[in-house]
Design a protein around this motif. Structure first.
Motif, PDB file in Angstrom:
ATOM      1  N   MET A 117      24.565  -4.805  10.484  1.00 53.92           N
ATOM      2  CA  MET A 117      24.986  -6.073   9.729  1.00 53.92           C
ATOM      3  C   MET A 117      26.041  -6.724  10.309  1.00 53.92           C
ATOM      4  SD  MET A 117      24.581  -4.341   5.948  1.00 53.92           S
ATOM      5  CE  MET A 117      26.473  -4.059   5.832  1.00 53.92           C
ATOM      6  N   ALA A 118      26.982  -6.259  10.806  1.00 48.48           N
ATOM      7  CA  ALA A 118      28.153  -6.941  11.720  1.00 48.48           C
ATOM      8  C   ALA A 118      27.626  -7.860  12.760  1.00 48.48           C
ATOM      9  CB  ALA A 118      29.324  -5.983  12.029  1.00 48.48           C
ATOM     10  N   GLY A 119      26.691  -7.534  13.314  1.00 50.15           N
ATOM     11  CA  GLY A 119      26.191  -7.932  14.725  1.00 50.15           C
ATOM     12  C   GLY A 119      25.414  -9.269  13.891  1.00 50.15           C
ATOM     13  N   VAL A 120      24.571  -9.011  12.989  1.00 51.01           N
ATOM     14  CA  VAL A 120      23.621 -10.333  12.375  1.00 51.01           C
ATOM     15  C   VAL A 120      24.898 -11.304  11.733  1.00 51.01           C
ATOM     16  CG1 VAL A 120      22.016 -10.626  10.516  1.00 51.01           C
ATOM     17  CG2 VAL A 120      21.729  -8.697  11.963  1.00 51.01           C
ATOM     18  N   ALA A 121      25.692 -10.668  11.115  1.00 50.99           N
ATOM     19  CA  ALA A 121      26.578 -11.771  10.351  1.00 50.99           C
ATOM     20  C   ALA A 121      27.417 -12.713  11.743  1.00 50.99           C
ATOM     21  CB  ALA A 121      27.705 -10.871   9.777  1.00 50.99           C
ATOM     22  N   ASN A 122      27.725 -12.010  12.625  1.00 48.14           N
ATOM     23  CA  ASN A 122      28.460 -12.594  13.593  1.00 48.14           C
ATOM     24  C   ASN A 122      27.432 -13.893  14.372  1.00 48.14           C
ATOM     25  OD1 ASN A 122      30.927 -11.491  13.457  1.00 48.14           O
ATOM     26  ND2 ASN A 122      30.185  -9.897  15.019  1.00 48.14           N
ATOM     27  N   TYR A 123      26.082 -13.521  14.392  1.00 47.09           N
ATOM     28  CA  TYR A 123      24.914 -14.199  15.066  1.00 47.09           C
ATOM     29  C   TYR A 123      24.821 -15.368  14.087  1.00 47.09           C
ATOM     30  CZ  TYR A 123      20.738 -16.072  16.649  1.00 47.09           C
ATOM     31  OH  TYR A 123      19.667 -16.881  17.185  1.00 47.09           O
ATOM     32  N   LEU A 124      24.653 -15.191  12.921  1.00 47.36           N
ATOM     33  CA  LEU A 124      24.562 -16.480  11.930  1.00 47.36           C
ATOM     34  C   LEU A 124      25.972 -17.179  11.798  1.00 47.36           C
ATOM     35  CD1 LEU A 124      22.847 -14.297   9.052  1.00 47.36           C
ATOM     36  CD2 LEU A 124      21.806 -15.969  10.179  1.00 47.36           C
ATOM     37  N   SER A 125      27.174 -16.521  12.088  1.00 48.33           N
ATOM     38  CA  SER A 125      28.225 -17.452  11.837  1.00 48.33           C
ATOM     39  C   SER A 125      28.106 -18.358  13.103  1.00 48.33           C
ATOM     40  CB  SER A 125      29.255 -16.559  12.011  1.00 48.33           C
ATOM     41  OG  SER A 125      30.607 -17.428  12.114  1.00 48.33           O
ATOM     42  N   SER A 126      27.849 -17.761  14.336  1.00 51.31           N
ATOM     43  CA  SER A 126      27.629 -18.651  15.617  1.00 51.31           C
ATOM     44  C   SER A 126      26.399 -19.876  15.243  1.00 51.31           C
ATOM     45  CB  SER A 126      27.229 -17.730  16.723  1.00 51.31           C
ATOM     46  OG  SER A 126      28.402 -17.276  17.479  1.00 51.31           O
ATOM     47  N   ALA A 127      25.549 -19.563  14.681  1.00 44.16           N
ATOM     48  CA  ALA A 127      24.422 -20.380  14.546  1.00 44.16           C
ATOM     49  C   ALA A 127      24.857 -21.489  13.545  1.00 44.16           C
ATOM     50  CB  ALA A 127      23.138 -19.563  14.137  1.00 44.16           C
ATOM     51  N   SER A 128      25.619 -21.119  12.570  1.00 38.74           N
ATOM     52  CA  SER A 128      26.332 -21.899  11.571  1.00 38.74           C
ATOM     53  C   SER A 128      27.155 -22.915  12.248  1.00 38.74           C
ATOM     54  CB  SER A 128      26.974 -21.455  10.356  1.00 38.74           C
ATOM     55  OG  SER A 128      26.043 -20.713   9.963  1.00 38.74           O
ATOM     56  N   VAL A 129      27.956 -22.513  13.056  1.00 44.19           N
ATOM     57  CA  VAL A 129      28.967 -23.294  13.622  1.00 44.19           C
ATOM     58  C   VAL A 129      28.211 -24.404  14.646  1.00 44.19           C
ATOM     59  CG1 VAL A 129      30.931 -23.318  15.655  1.00 44.19           C
ATOM     60  CG2 VAL A 129      31.123 -21.705  13.742  1.00 44.19           C
ATOM     61  N   THR A 130      27.190 -23.899  15.451  1.00 44.68           N
ATOM     62  CA  THR A 130      26.647 -24.726  16.272  1.00 44.68           C
ATOM     63  C   THR A 130      25.852 -25.775  15.535  1.00 44.68           C
ATOM     64  OG1 THR A 130      26.319 -22.896  17.809  1.00 44.68           O
ATOM     65  CG2 THR A 130      24.697 -24.810  18.066  1.00 44.68           C
ATOM     66  N   THR A 131      25.207 -25.669  14.322  1.00 42.87           N
ATOM     67  CA  THR A 131      24.385 -26.515  13.474  1.00 42.87           C
ATOM     68  C   THR A 131      25.576 -27.483  12.936  1.00 42.87           C
ATOM     69  OG1 THR A 131      22.969 -24.913  13.114  1.00 42.87           O
ATOM     70  CG2 THR A 131      23.070 -26.582  11.594  1.00 42.87           C
ATOM     71  N   VAL A 132      26.679 -27.098  12.259  1.00 43.48           N
ATOM     72  CA  VAL A 132      27.597 -28.120  11.726  1.00 43.48           C
ATOM     73  C   VAL A 132      28.234 -28.794  12.994  1.00 43.48           C
ATOM     74  CG1 VAL A 132      29.847 -28.071  10.704  1.00 43.48           C
ATOM     75  CG2 VAL A 132      28.138 -26.614   9.916  1.00 43.48           C
TER      76      VAL A 132
END
Length: 102
Positions: free
Chosen positions: A73-88
Motif C-alpha cells: 500500500m505504501a508503494g502504491v501510494a508513493n507511485y500515485l503521488s508521483s503520478a499526481s505530481v507529474t500530471t499537475v
C-alpha cells in the motif's frame, strides 16, 4: 501540506527574482526542515497505528501478510503521488499547486 505549498511558492518566487543562470534559488535548505519534520511525525504515527491495528485484527498466521500489505500500500501510494505530481506539473507548470490539491 499547506506548509509545503507555501515553502514551494517562496522557493519559486526567490528563484525567479534572482535570475541566476543555473536556476538555483538562493534559499537555505533549512526552509525544508519544518515540512519534513511535520511529515516524518505524521508518517511515524500513521505507520505505528496501522501496524498495531493489523496485528490486533489479523489472525496469528497472517501477521506477515499484514506487514506485506502495508508495504504494498505504501508503494502504491508513493507511485500515485508521483503520478499526481507529474500530471499537475505538466498541466499547470507549477508544482506548488499539487500541494494545494492534496
Amino acid at each position: 501540506m499547506i506548509v509545503v505549498a507555501m515553502v514551494e511558492k517562496k522557493r519559486r518566487d526567490t528563484a525567479t527574482s534572482h535570475h541566476w543562470p543555473d536556476g538555483v534559488a538562493p534559499l537555505s535548505v533549512m526552509w525544508l526542515a519544518p515540512q519534513l519534520i511535520l511529515m516524518a511525525f505524521a508518517e511515524a504515527f500513521n505507520l505505528l497505528s496501522l501496524l498495531e491495528f493489523y496485528y490486533k485484527e489479523f489472525p496469528d498466521n497472517m501477521k506477515s501478510m499484514s506487514t506485506a500489505m502495508f508495504c504494498v500500500m505504501a508503494g502504491v501510494a508513493n507511485y500515485l503521488s508521483s503520478a499526481s505530481v507529474t500530471t499537475v506539473h505538466k498541466v499547470t507548470g507549477k508544482c506548488d499547486f499539487f500541494y494545494y490539491i492534496v
